[in-house]
Enzyme design. Structure first.
Site, PDB file in Angstrom:
ATOM      1  N   SER A 106      38.269  45.039  42.455  1.00  0.00           N
ATOM      2  CA  SER A 106      37.307  43.871  42.095  1.00  0.00           C
ATOM      3  C   SER A 106      35.880  44.013  42.622  1.00  0.00           C
ATOM      4  CB  SER A 106      37.897  42.640  42.874  1.00  0.00           C
ATOM      5  OG  SER A 106      37.205  41.440  42.782  1.00  0.00           O
ATOM      6  N   TYR A 130      32.149  41.044  37.318  1.00  0.00           N
ATOM      7  CA  TYR A 130      31.686  39.630  37.114  1.00  0.00           C
ATOM      8  C   TYR A 130      30.391  39.860  36.560  1.00  0.00           C
ATOM      9  CZ  TYR A 130      35.532  37.779  39.922  1.00  0.00           C
ATOM     10  OH  TYR A 130      36.848  37.441  40.169  1.00  0.00           O
ATOM     11  N   THR A 156      35.559  40.088  33.544  1.00  0.00           N
ATOM     12  CA  THR A 156      36.245  38.758  33.854  1.00  0.00           C
ATOM     13  C   THR A 156      35.335  37.649  33.138  1.00  0.00           C
ATOM     14  OG1 THR A 156      37.629  39.591  35.639  1.00  0.00           O
ATOM     15  CG2 THR A 156      37.292  37.204  35.621  1.00  0.00           C
ATOM     16  N   LYS A 252      39.138  39.824  30.378  1.00  0.00           N
ATOM     17  CA  LYS A 252      40.076  39.369  31.009  1.00  0.00           C
ATOM     18  C   LYS A 252      39.699  37.831  31.243  1.00  0.00           C
ATOM     19  CE  LYS A 252      42.292  39.535  35.662  1.00  0.00           C
ATOM     20  NZ  LYS A 252      41.826  38.089  36.187  1.00  0.00           N
ATOM     21  N   HIS A 276      43.327  33.158  35.672  1.00  0.00           N
ATOM     22  CA  HIS A 276      42.909  33.691  37.186  1.00  0.00           C
ATOM     23  C   HIS A 276      43.932  33.157  38.159  1.00  0.00           C
ATOM     24  CE1 HIS A 276      38.553  35.346  38.282  1.00  0.00           C
ATOM     25  NE2 HIS A 276      39.317  34.895  39.495  1.00  0.00           N
TER      26      HIS A 276
END
Length: 382
Positions: A106, A130, A156, A252, A276
């Site tokens: 992440s 992100y 994402t 995603k 999520h």
């Protein structure tokens, strides 16, 4: 490690990890209805049991985005991994590499891209991105992922704004923890965890601190993240990311067939049907309920993966029967990590692998690539 199910690992993690970090993994937004549905809806999908079928020489090996995997399971990108256990993301990556499955790091990890790459000796892993307002930071993050030999970028799309997560607010969640009466009491009840954290220097978001402009400590990090998630993210931004990255890209956060069709038009390699983990839009369908319509909408134009609610190898089989080519486990690996570090993650993967293999056999299949709707009973989830 004495654990037979993912829920056994969850119970062990609950006893070891401070409440603020355990609750971060084990919670959803608002009323948590979607968080609960993610897991509960799997129970509605029933298998078609077959007998007198040759069950020898079974294989779970397949491919995800063209990469060989020992089973169609990847470790999902999850924030705060290094707060479940010291150096958590590094240990998770080691366990994934040993198991022959992808590990996804992440952006909001405690261990950095470079930490994870060093931990697994430069082997490929996936990196989740992100989109933030500071495009220079994002460009640098993409370049760092390239340099670390990441083989896929997981973008994402469903965190343009943060869902309200009541447990996190009540617990005073932060990395590292801000010490007040509330957090002190949480930490005081977990002395083993506190002592173990003294053995690592990794206590904050190392992909960000020291890399983003004017972010050098916890206070500046908090203000930076609060204003950086980009509410203006749109489909045209994906073209810029795709060009900068130049490699395989996975989108995603897809929960609607129309969005799935838009994702196909971007030229992405795969999509992840995901809400999520029930941590954004409470009241949305479970991921497994959304999966069939999305598979029908895109056909074989793009590879479809899913995450959300996977707690067993049987859940993996259910998702594959409904058209997913692979699944991601988030909470399952975090429970293993909290319960026992790298050995705990390895145990979680072992549990899922064994359950998937046995379920596949009972359904009359020897090759996981042959799993499909024919393996489900007629009264499956619609």
């Amino acid at each position: 490690m004495n654990a037979y199910t993912i829920h056994d690992l969850m119970d062990k993690a609950r006893r070891r990890v401070p409440r603020m970090f355990f609750d971060y993994a084990d919670s959803g937004s608002w009323t948590e209805s979607t968080y609960r549905a993610n897991e509960e809806d799997f129970k509605k999908i029933l298998f078609r049991q077959r007998v007198a079928v040759d069950m020898t020489n079974r294989t779970l090996a397949t491919k995800m985005i063209g990469e060989d995997v020992s089973m169609p399971v990847a470790i999902a990108p999850t924030g705060f991994g290094g707060m479940q256990h010291p150096d958590g993301e590094m240990l998770g990556a080691k366990a994934a590499a040993a198991a022959g499955i992808p590990f996804t790091l992440s952006t909001m990890s405690i261990c950095s891209i470079e930490d994870v790459s060093e931990a697994i000796g430069g082997k490929p892993f996936w990196f989740q991105l992100y989109m933030m307002k500071d495009r220079d930071f994002i460009a640098n993050l993409i370049d760092r992922a390239k340099a670390a030999n990441c083989s896929a970028l997981v973008l994402t799309l469903d965190l343009q704004i943060l869902g309200q997560r009541h447990k996190d607010l009540r617990n005073g969640l932060s990395a590292p923890p801000k010490i007040n009466l509330n957090t002190f009491m949480q930490l005081a009840t977990r002395p083993q965890w506190c002592l173990s954290m003294l053995g690592t220097r990794r206590h904050t978001f190392r992909n960000i601190v020291g890399h983003a402009k004017n972010v050098g400590d916890l206070s500046s990090l908090s203000s930076w993240t609060a204003e950086q998630f980009d509410p203006q993210l749109n489909w045209s931004d994906i073209a810029w990311i795709k060009e900068r990255w130049g490699g395989k890209i996975i989108l995603k956060g897809i929960m609607d067939p129309e969005d799935a069709k838009m994702a196909v038009s971007t030229g992405a390699d795969a999509i992840v049907v995901s809400n999520h983990g029930g941590r954004q839009l409470d009241g949305a369908p479970s991921s497994i309920a959304a999966l069939p319509a999305i598979v029908d909408a895109v056909g074989d134009q793009i590879e479809v993966h899913m995450d959300g609610g996977i707690r067993s190898g049987q859940d993996v089989m259910r998702a594959l029967c409904l058209g997913a080519k692979g699944v991601y486990i988030g909470r399952a690996w975090l429970y293993g990590l909290g319960a026992g570090g790298q050995k705990g993650v390895a145990k979680a993967l072992e549990i899922i692998r064994k359950e998937l293999d046995i379920t596949m056999a009972f359904c009359g299949e020897r090759d996981i690539n042959n799993a499909g709707p024919h393996n489900l009973a007629e009264n499956r989830l619609s």
